[in-house]
Design a protein around this motif. Structure first.
Motif, PDB file in Angstrom:
ATOM      1  N   ALA A  50       0.847  -1.194   0.000  1.00 15.70           N
ATOM      2  CA  ALA A  50       0.000   0.000   0.000  1.00 15.70           C
ATOM      3  C   ALA A  50       0.882   1.244   0.000  1.00 15.70           C
ATOM      4  O   ALA A  50       0.603   2.233  -0.700  1.00 15.70           O
ATOM      5  N   ILE A  51       1.968   1.192   0.770  1.00 19.74           N
ATOM      6  CA  ILE A  51       2.920   2.303   0.795  1.00 19.74           C
ATOM      7  C   ILE A  51       3.621   2.441  -0.547  1.00 19.74           C
ATOM      8  O   ILE A  51       3.789   3.552  -1.072  1.00 19.74           O
ATOM      9  N   ILE A  52       4.025   1.323  -1.137  1.00 21.61           N
ATOM     10  CA  ILE A  52       4.682   1.352  -2.448  1.00 21.61           C
ATOM     11  C   ILE A  52       3.762   1.989  -3.490  1.00 21.61           C
ATOM     12  O   ILE A  52       4.199   2.779  -4.330  1.00 21.61           O
ATOM     13  N   ALA A  53       2.471   1.660  -3.423  1.00 23.39           N
ATOM     14  CA  ALA A  53       1.511   2.243  -4.365  1.00 23.39           C
ATOM     15  C   ALA A  53       1.401   3.753  -4.186  1.00 23.39           C
ATOM     16  O   ALA A  53       1.356   4.510  -5.163  1.00 23.39           O
ATOM     17  N   LYS A  54       1.375   4.222  -2.936  1.00 20.00           N
ATOM     18  CA  LYS A  54       1.222   5.651  -2.670  1.00 20.00           C
ATOM     19  C   LYS A  54       2.513   6.429  -2.912  1.00 20.00           C
ATOM     20  O   LYS A  54       2.484   7.628  -3.186  1.00 20.00           O
ATOM     21  N   ALA A  55       3.661   5.751  -2.813  1.00 18.52           N
ATOM     22  CA  ALA A  55       4.956   6.441  -2.922  1.00 18.52           C
ATOM     23  C   ALA A  55       5.436   6.577  -4.363  1.00 18.52           C
ATOM     24  O   ALA A  55       6.414   7.286  -4.615  1.00 18.52           O
ATOM     25  N   ARG A  56       4.753   5.948  -5.300  1.00 20.54           N
ATOM     26  CA  ARG A  56       5.221   5.940  -6.688  1.00 20.54           C
ATOM     27  C   ARG A  56       5.341   7.360  -7.256  1.00 20.54           C
ATOM     28  O   ARG A  56       4.463   8.197  -7.096  1.00 20.54           O
ATOM     29  N   ASP A  57       6.454   7.606  -7.932  1.00 21.07           N
ATOM     30  CA  ASP A  57       6.738   8.865  -8.625  1.00 21.07           C
ATOM     31  C   ASP A  57       6.787  10.084  -7.712  1.00 21.07           C
ATOM     32  O   ASP A  57       6.520  11.210  -8.142  1.00 21.07           O
ATOM     33  N   LYS A  58       7.122   9.890  -6.452  1.00 24.34           N
ATOM     34  CA  LYS A  58       7.236  11.019  -5.530  1.00 24.34           C
ATOM     35  C   LYS A  58       8.684  11.321  -5.152  1.00 24.34           C
ATOM     36  O   LYS A  58       8.949  12.081  -4.221  1.00 24.34           O
ATOM     37  N   GLY A  59       9.641  10.708  -5.863  1.00 18.48           N
ATOM     38  CA  GLY A  59      11.042  11.014  -5.635  1.00 18.48           C
ATOM     39  C   GLY A  59      11.566  10.472  -4.314  1.00 18.48           C
ATOM     40  O   GLY A  59      11.023   9.526  -3.752  1.00 18.48           O
ATOM     41  N   THR A  60      12.615  11.109  -3.800  1.00 13.87           N
ATOM     42  CA  THR A  60      13.236  10.653  -2.550  1.00 13.87           C
ATOM     43  C   THR A  60      12.943  11.598  -1.386  1.00 13.87           C
ATOM     44  O   THR A  60      13.531  11.459  -0.321  1.00 13.87           O
ATOM     45  N   ARG A  61      12.054  12.555  -1.585  1.00 12.87           N
ATOM     46  CA  ARG A  61      11.722  13.478  -0.499  1.00 12.87           C
ATOM     47  C   ARG A  61      10.941  12.732   0.590  1.00 12.87           C
ATOM     48  O   ARG A  61      10.373  11.664   0.353  1.00 12.87           O
ATOM     49  N   LEU A  62      10.905  13.310   1.784  1.00 12.26           N
ATOM     50  CA  LEU A  62      10.156  12.726   2.892  1.00 12.26           C
ATOM     51  C   LEU A  62       8.664  12.792   2.586  1.00 12.26           C
ATOM     52  O   LEU A  62       8.127  13.845   2.259  1.00 12.26           O
ATOM     53  N   MET A  63       8.002  11.662   2.667  1.00 10.25           N
ATOM     54  CA  MET A  63       6.573  11.576   2.358  1.00 10.25           C
ATOM     55  C   MET A  63       5.793  11.227   3.615  1.00 10.25           C
ATOM     56  O   MET A  63       6.250  10.431   4.441  1.00 10.25           O
ATOM     57  N   LYS A  64       4.601  11.818   3.755  1.00 12.11           N
ATOM     58  CA  LYS A  64       3.731  11.530   4.888  1.00 12.11           C
ATOM     59  C   LYS A  64       2.421  10.933   4.369  1.00 12.11           C
ATOM     60  O   LYS A  64       1.802  11.483   3.458  1.00 12.11           O
ATOM     61  N   PHE A  65       2.022   9.827   4.976  1.00 17.25           N
ATOM     62  CA  PHE A  65       0.789   9.155   4.582  1.00 17.25           C
ATOM     63  C   PHE A  65      -0.123   8.993   5.786  1.00 17.25           C
ATOM     64  O   PHE A  65       0.340   8.755   6.908  1.00 17.25           O
ATOM     65  N   ASN A  66      -1.405   9.122   5.551  1.00 19.43           N
ATOM     66  CA  ASN A  66      -2.399   8.939   6.598  1.00 19.43           C
ATOM     67  C   ASN A  66      -2.575   7.445   6.878  1.00 19.43           C
ATOM     68  O   ASN A  66      -2.811   6.662   5.967  1.00 19.43           O
ATOM     69  N   THR A  67      -2.458   7.044   8.151  1.00 17.67           N
ATOM     70  CA  THR A  67      -2.541   5.625   8.476  1.00 17.67           C
ATOM     71  C   THR A  67      -3.929   5.044   8.212  1.00 17.67           C
ATOM     72  O   THR A  67      -4.060   3.869   7.884  1.00 17.67           O
ATOM     73  N   ASP A  68      -4.968   5.863   8.352  1.00  9.34           N
ATOM     74  CA  ASP A  68      -6.319   5.366   8.086  1.00  9.34           C
ATOM     75  C   ASP A  68      -6.505   5.041   6.605  1.00  9.34           C
ATOM     76  O   ASP A  68      -7.161   4.054   6.248  1.00  9.34           O
ATOM     77  N   GLU A  69      -5.916   5.886   5.739  1.00 11.38           N
ATOM     78  CA  GLU A  69      -6.001   5.622   4.306  1.00 11.38           C
ATOM     79  C   GLU A  69      -5.223   4.356   3.953  1.00 11.38           C
ATOM     80  O   GLU A  69      -5.696   3.515   3.180  1.00 11.38           O
ATOM     81  N   LEU A  70      -4.045   4.202   4.540  1.00 13.68           N
ATOM     82  CA  LEU A  70      -3.251   3.001   4.289  1.00 13.68           C
ATOM     83  C   LEU A  70      -3.961   1.756   4.817  1.00 13.68           C
ATOM     84  O   LEU A  70      -3.918   0.695   4.199  1.00 13.68           O
ATOM     85  N   LYS A  71      -4.623   1.900   5.949  1.00  9.85           N
ATOM     86  CA  LYS A  71      -5.368   0.779   6.524  1.00  9.85           C
ATOM     87  C   LYS A  71      -6.479   0.335   5.589  1.00  9.85           C
ATOM     88  O   LYS A  71      -6.702  -0.862   5.388  1.00  9.85           O
ATOM     89  N   GLU A  72      -7.173   1.316   4.999  1.00 10.19           N
ATOM     90  CA  GLU A  72      -8.249   0.984   4.057  1.00 10.19           C
ATOM     91  C   GLU A  72      -7.685   0.311   2.810  1.00 10.19           C
ATOM     92  O   GLU A  72      -8.234  -0.674   2.324  1.00 10.19           O
ATOM     93  N   LEU A  73      -6.580   0.841   2.307  1.00 14.69           N
ATOM     94  CA  LEU A  73      -5.949   0.240   1.130  1.00 14.69           C
ATOM     95  C   LEU A  73      -5.465  -1.175   1.409  1.00 14.69           C
ATOM     96  O   LEU A  73      -5.512  -2.049   0.544  1.00 14.69           O
ATOM     97  N   ALA A  74      -4.974  -1.394   2.623  1.00 17.35           N
ATOM     98  CA  ALA A  74      -4.439  -2.703   2.993  1.00 17.35           C
ATOM     99  C   ALA A  74      -5.527  -3.674   3.448  1.00 17.35           C
ATOM    100  O   ALA A  74      -5.226  -4.809   3.825  1.00 17.35           O
ATOM    101  N   SER A  75      -6.776  -3.233   3.409  1.00 19.74           N
ATOM    102  CA  SER A  75      -7.929  -4.083   3.771  1.00 19.74           C
ATOM    103  C   SER A  75      -7.795  -4.654   5.173  1.00 19.74           C
ATOM    104  O   SER A  75      -8.072  -5.832   5.414  1.00 19.74           O
ATOM    105  N   SER A  76      -7.343  -3.830   6.100  1.00 26.58           N
ATOM    106  CA  SER A  76      -7.194  -4.272   7.488  1.00 26.58           C
ATOM    107  C   SER A  76      -8.366  -3.753   8.303  1.00 26.58           C
ATOM    108  O   SER A  76      -8.694  -2.576   8.262  1.00 26.58           O
ATOM    109  N   SER A  77      -9.015  -4.646   9.065  1.00 27.56           N
ATOM    110  CA  SER A  77     -10.224  -4.254   9.789  1.00 27.56           C
ATOM    111  C   SER A  77     -10.063  -4.270  11.306  1.00 27.56           C
ATOM    112  O   SER A  77     -10.865  -3.699  12.022  1.00 27.56           O
ATOM    113  N   ARG A  78      -9.012  -4.924  11.814  1.00 28.11           N
ATOM    114  CA  ARG A  78      -8.844  -5.035  13.267  1.00 28.11           C
ATOM    115  C   ARG A  78      -7.842  -3.999  13.773  1.00 28.11           C
ATOM    116  O   ARG A  78      -6.685  -3.999  13.378  1.00 28.11           O
ATOM    117  N   LYS A  79      -8.311  -3.123  14.694  1.00 28.43           N
ATOM    118  CA  LYS A  79      -7.484  -2.015  15.170  1.00 28.43           C
ATOM    119  C   LYS A  79      -6.200  -2.507  15.822  1.00 28.43           C
ATOM    120  O   LYS A  79      -5.099  -2.048  15.496  1.00 28.43           O
TER     121      LYS A  79
END
Length: 227
Positions: free
Chosen positions: A30-59
């Protein structure tokens, strides 16, 4: 949420991840999908969005998954071998999980930037939703490897190569590979590779030892994905 397409250089398929859990693999790609074409700069991702992308349901399990991936990313290395050199590279130079702020911070290593940035050739792509639906880690690994050849419809593995890429125990005999590796691959990947079949390549020597495996399926059209 729109379906995410994972796209990375074929070299990432040679990185051994069998000791990762299915949930950890989902989070990582899920991180690899979101990080594509963003270079080597520091990237910030929302954990809730990543959780949804990763199909994880248990907190609780999700929080543990993020922690374990942060630990395992440090050991995730790509080995580049040539006739006269040997190099080891880390994929990420920085990887941080902040549970309170609900963010994941990632910085891609400059030496490995080509794996997810400015991909024009020699890349593998697939739907993240398909990948996260696959349960077996053997099947997940095979999914990525076969998707590299999705428009060809055939991939042959020499036995030692197959064992290495699947990272299966050295004690596995042909019967173990059939039951624990091949069967889950065929049952779980058949929905994504039409007419998926596997053929054992055997030696003519005494006992007919297995020399390799040939996977075949109906080739996909090259324009199957819209990214």
């Amino acid at each position: 949420m729109a379906n995410e397409i994972v796209r990375h250089h074929n070299d990432l398929n040679t990185v051994i991840m069998r000791k990762w859990s299915s949930e950890e693999m989902n989070f990582f790609f899920a991180i690899i999908a979101k990080a594509r074409d963003k270079g080597t700069r520091l990237m910030k991702f929302n954990t809730d969005e990543l959780k949804e992308l990763a199909s994880s349901s248990r907190k609780y399990r999700w929080e543990e998954t993020m922690k374990s991936v942060a630990d395992k990313v440090i050991d995730l290395k790509y080995y580049e071998r040539t006739e006269h050199s040997y190099a080891v590279m880390n994929l990420f130079s920085y990887f941080r999980v902040d549970e309170k702020e609900r963010i994941v911070e990632v910085e891609v290593s400059s030496k490995f930037e080509y794996v997810i940035n400015k991909l024009e050739a020699q890349f593998t792509q697939y739907e993240l939703a398909e990948f996260t639906n696959i349960r077996s880690t053997y099947a997940k690994t095979a999914y990525r490897l076969l998707k590299q050849w999705r428009t060809v419809g055939r991939r042959e593995f020499e036995i030692n190569e197959f064992k290495l890429l699947m990272d299966m125990p050295a004690s596995y005999k042909a019967c173990h590979i059939d039951r624990l590796v091949i069967n889950p691959i065929l049952s779980q990947l058949s929905p994504y590779f039409q007419n998926l079949k596997v053929k054992k390549i055997k030696s003519n020597k005494r006992g007919n030892p297995v020399l390799g495996y040939e996977f075949t399926w109906n080739p996909e059209k090259s324009e199957s994905y819209v990214t």
